[in-house]
Design an enzyme around this catalytic site. Structure first.
Site, PDB file in Angstrom:
ATOM      1  N   VAL A 101      43.227  42.647  36.002  1.00  0.00           N
ATOM      2  CA  VAL A 101      42.671  41.328  36.837  1.00  0.00           C
ATOM      3  C   VAL A 101      41.642  41.301  36.872  1.00  0.00           C
ATOM      4  O   VAL A 101      40.755  40.241  37.247  1.00  0.00           O
ATOM      5  CB  VAL A 101      43.424  41.312  38.213  1.00  0.00           C
ATOM      6  N   TYR A 102      40.770  42.152  36.181  1.00  0.00           N
ATOM      7  CA  TYR A 102      39.227  42.063  36.157  1.00  0.00           C
ATOM      8  C   TYR A 102      38.880  40.735  35.180  1.00  0.00           C
ATOM      9  O   TYR A 102      39.041  40.802  33.980  1.00  0.00           O
ATOM     10  CB  TYR A 102      38.552  43.249  35.652  1.00  0.00           C
ATOM     11  N   GLY A 103      37.989  39.732  35.699  1.00  0.00           N
ATOM     12  CA  GLY A 103      37.725  38.532  35.011  1.00  0.00           C
ATOM     13  C   GLY A 103      39.098  37.935  34.287  1.00  0.00           C
ATOM     14  O   GLY A 103      38.953  37.249  33.408  1.00  0.00           O
ATOM     15  N   LYS A 132      44.219  49.630  35.141  1.00  0.00           N
ATOM     16  CA  LYS A 132      45.145  49.516  36.323  1.00  0.00           C
ATOM     17  C   LYS A 132      46.076  48.284  36.007  1.00  0.00           C
ATOM     18  O   LYS A 132      45.941  47.090  35.267  1.00  0.00           O
ATOM     19  CB  LYS A 132      44.424  49.140  37.611  1.00  0.00           C
TER      20      LYS A 132
END
Length: 327
Positions: A52-54, A80
């Protein structure tokens, strides 16, 4: 850089990890490449990201850099899964979602396996054994080499780890837990850290510099180029700008002055060498900031400095967190 075993496993990682939370949003490809190069040249191996990062861009950026800039074999890639862009259900750790998310992560990363696959958070809507079965499938299929969790409280971590240990050779041992931990946030010491130590689980502290506050940059206001001044991250920093945090930051600055080092180095050395800690995950805006963090490798804090910082930042532990017989 010194290497440490991740929990009670054979996996060894650098004792400082590189975080990618802002990649693809605030950190673009050129800056990310400079950070990876700086980290690798310093002997760093553990790079932590998430699907989910960015919006997936962090994994994609990392995938673009691995192989060409840094050999894949030289990195321990940790990602993750479980986070979802749904305000009503922030996490989906069902078997179907997790395994699909892992396949998507591998595609973005451009690799056929990740070294460490972490369940991003506890999902109260999915039976824990279903979540952990997805972990077992990921490891048995070779798509993940080791498994961990993130943001699990004490009972959740103990339950997950004990479930996995109940069938050795069949279920995958939980190698790590990633939690926020710093001089400004020592809540994990109540239950999470004792559970991790007892069960042989390595702790990967996130925000080890107190969301940047422990560097001392906010002592005289909020710098215009800081995360505290950012529209997207100011709410992340604000909780650590109160009076209680200020006293701890002042103590760190005093220790730094006495040792002729920086507050950043003092705060990072303190957390790096705490019992149970394997590798603090450091996120930086620039390669220069990252290099400053990596310079802590040569620093070990004197015992009296550690005791003073322990005292000034000590959390309140009451029944039943401490031995009841002493109350």
């Amino acid at each position: 850089m010194e290497q440490r075993h991740l929990g009670r496993t054979g996996l060894r990682v650098s004792r400082i990890g590189l975080g990618t939370l802002t990649w693809g949003r605030d950190t673009r490809e050129e800056a990310a490449a400079e950070q990876v190069r700086t980290f690798w040249e310093a002997g760093g191996t553990l790079v932590d990201t998430a699907d989910v990062y960015g919006g997936g861009e962090a994994e994609y950026l990392l995938g673009q850099l691995v192989g060409g800039l840094v050999p894949r074999r030289d990195l321990v890639i940790a990602t993750k899964a479980g986070g979802v862009p749904d305000p009503d259900r922030r996490y989906d750790c069902s078997r179907g979602h997790l395994l699909a998310a892992l396949d998507a992560s591998l595609d973005r990363l451009g690799t056929d396996y990740v070294d460490l696959w972490q369940v991003h958070a506890f999902d109260p809507w999915t039976p824990l054994e279903e979540t952990l079965h997805a972990v077992d499938l990921a490891v048995s299929s070779g798509r993940a080499r080791y498994a961990g969790v993130s943001n699990y409280c004490g009972w959740q971590l103990a339950k997950a780890a004990t479930w996995q240990l109940a069938a050795p050779g069949t279920r995958t041992r939980i190698a790590s837990t990633q939690m926020e931990y710093s001089l400004l946030q020592r809540g994990v010491e109540r239950e999470v850290l004792p559970a991790a130590l007892d069960l042989g689980i390595g702790l990967l502290p996130s925000s080890p510099l107190g969301r940047g506050v422990l560097t001392g940059k906010y002592r005289d206001g909020t710098p215009a180029d800081s995360r505290g001044a950012s529209e997207t991250l100011s709410a992340f920093v604000d909780p650590y700008l109160d009076q209680a945090a200020g006293l701890i930051v002042d103590a760190v600055a005093t220790a730094a002055q006495g040792l002729a080092v920086t507050p950043l180095q003092v705060a990072l050395a303190w957390i790096r060498d705490r019992p149970g800690v394997v590798a603090p995950i450091v996120g930086a805006r620039t390669s220069a900031q990252l290099a400053a963090a990596l310079s802590v490798e040569a620093l070990s804090l004197p015992e009296e400095i550690c005791r003073a910082l322990d005292d000034v930042s000590a959390p309140v532990h009451r029944y039943p967190d401490q031995d009841w017989s002493t109350l």
